[in-house]
Write an enzyme that holds these catalytic residues in place. Sequence first.
Site, PDB file in Angstrom:
ATOM      1  CG  PHE A   1      18.301  59.233  19.004  1.00 42.67           C
ATOM      2  CD1 PHE A   1      17.604  60.071  19.870  1.00 42.67           C
ATOM      3  CD2 PHE A   1      18.941  58.118  19.531  1.00 42.67           C
ATOM      4  CE1 PHE A   1      17.530  59.789  21.223  1.00 42.67           C
ATOM      5  CE2 PHE A   1      18.866  57.838  20.892  1.00 42.67           C
ATOM      6  CZ  PHE A   1      18.162  58.676  21.732  1.00 42.67           C
ATOM      7  CD  GLN A   2      21.782  58.959  22.541  1.00 47.75           C
ATOM      8  OE1 GLN A   2      22.449  58.007  22.157  1.00 47.75           O
ATOM      9  NE2 GLN A   2      21.386  59.079  23.797  1.00 47.75           N
TER      10      GLN A   2
ATOM     11  CG  MET B   1      37.119  80.735  46.573  1.00 46.16           C
ATOM     12  SD  MET B   1      38.271  81.405  47.794  1.00 46.16           S
ATOM     13  CE  MET B   1      39.594  80.189  47.710  1.00 46.16           C
TER      14      MET B   1
END
Lengths: 178, 561
Positions: free
Chosen positions: B114-115, B469
């Site tokens: 996880f993560q 721009m």
Amino acid sequence: MAEPTHALSVLLDDDVFALNRAVGVVRRRNLPIASIAVGPSHIPGASRLTVMMQTDDAGADRMVKQLQKTYGVREAELLRAADAVAREVALVRVHAPAEVHQELTEIAELFKAELVDEGPDVFVLQVAGAAWFILSFIRALERFGIMEVARSGAVAVRSAAPPVPSSPTSTSATETVL
Amino acid sequence: MSETLSGAQILCRTLVEEGVQYLFGYPGGAIMPFYHALGDCPELRHILVRHEQAAAHAADGYARASGRVGVCVATSGPGATNLVTGLATAHMDSSPVLAITGQVSRPMIGRDAFQETDVIGITLPITKANWLVQDAAELADTVREAVAVALDGRPGPVLLDVPKDVQNQKAEYRPKAAARQPSPTPHAPSFADGVAEAARLIAAAQRPLLMVGHGVILAGAYAEIRTLAEQTGIPVITTLLGISAFPECHPLHLGMPGMHGEVHVNRAIQQADLIVGIGLRFDDRVTGNTAAFAPRARIVHVDRDPAEIGKNVKVTVGIAGDARDVTRRLIEAVAPRRCDAWWEEIRGYMRVRDESWRDGLSPEAICRALFAVTGEHCSVVTDVGQHQMWVAKLFPYRRPNGHVTSGGLGAMGFAVPAAMGVHLARPDEPVWAISGDGGFQMNMAEIATMVQEGLAVKMAVFNNGYLGMVRQWQQFFHGKRYSCTPIWSPDYVKLAAAYGIPGWRVERARELEEVFTEANAVRGPALVELVIEQEANVFPMIPPGGSLSEPIETAPAAAAT
């Protein structure tokens, strides 16, 4: 790809992050790469990375400078193929029923290849040399039925002879860098 | 004298030891032991951002303004990946940022925990170096090494990935033995010959130019560049990141070169017979088409990074070294001279562009009013786009290193968070973050950070209702097809109110000075919206890949496709 024009030789810290970083610098150049080989060098704690590739002298100069400032890289030089001795090793697993043993052995002797392992109907042959030499050996074995080829990729050192002078068409990006 | 501490405590101690005062970060699972230890470390002030990208930009802003390492902290996985844009910005603009990321525990690495994310792999090409810390016993030395690498030579970002179990692991901590000797520059140059050759070229040149870049700011070579210029009378061009390396008001200052450089600046480059470039990298936005760049000029290139010399343009003399050291040697080697005829020629290139703006609310009026109010100590942090070019060219910078912007990467969303870092480095000076309505909306959540942390950053938004721009490019090069560039904005005055800070909307030039005065006087953050004309363009413009000799000076009458 066509023949590599240069052999890049990098001495780097013996860790996978330094290797990853150095290869990343090479990859970013977006140039054709023929082979990559890495292994221990003559200095404890340092590895030697060899990349056979195509580039021009100006591109080579830029890449070497980028490598020289890369964390974990100790030295980098790009040898023109003409100024380098490059060799690799190949292992070939080939079909070897008893009736072709004699013929295979003769071919192996011709190429100074070594029979490093054998089993029922299988030879494992080891050959070393320049890329063209290895290719010739593999071609000579093709008709027997090649099961697997593993090539090390070339390692290279500067040749013993003095370097060939730069061709007049090659341009260096800088005239003087001090 | 050693003591046994957790990896997290060692991390805190070593950061303090290295002189770190501020951390910009965001906690999460894999970095929690570090945040736990942080509670016992009052020397480190943590700024809780609203997105990790802002933490990296803020650390970058702090680093650029202070010359010290800027630190950002994030957890593993999404926290770490959110840092990437900020690290890439710091990498392109040579800013010493240290990122500390939590990582899943060592036994979990490589198992898609996880993560978990391979942040080392992700950040390899955008850091000078990064480390996955394998053992708490290595942590202190790795932090010291990381800070040294970030600051050494040409500065840049580094990343330390610290697995959660390493943060919890106990190890012996020994304070740093002695002050670290600055490591020798790896390619210690002996550039006496290059300097002598450069001096000879300067003496012989009829049309010389000095082009100075970020390297001058990084080396603090302001006085040296000024002395060199005054001794020789050579016109000084400042690149986008070189702005504020040389006073804008100085009679020898010529302006900014390149894609949006004024015509006389680019023309001077095209006519020059010698360009002495100090601490710049001849980026493509500066050179346009390199084959047509400065065709008559020989180039002397001074840069800290030997890999920059000859990378983009062919140089006659390359000198690898610190801008201040080399410039000092140049001053000694160069005989006093003047460039009167050359100046006369350049003055002949100058022209006044006739541009009119609704209600006079021009970038020029805005910059003039802001300077009048903030004075010469103001730091201006800009974002990316039209406003960036206008402010770069029109704000009369006096404060050395008073201009901070995302140059190389061109990362929209930079200004607001970076200004928080600049403010912490210069707490007693006004700091203004100027953005367009596009870039501002990318990181405007950081207003909450400013409020919570009491960071008195002043914000100005050039609101033209477009990604200006890009719209300009669409107008010039894409047949006026304004695809996906109109951009809606919230009511910025109400937005300011929602965050509890004062806000103003300016629609006429005559309101500028009063509003800027009030906003500047506020003790905390403040927001000023500048409602400018919708379809204004930045002139002149060199088309991408074009030659500096062929500027676009007016909008094309008929749209090309």
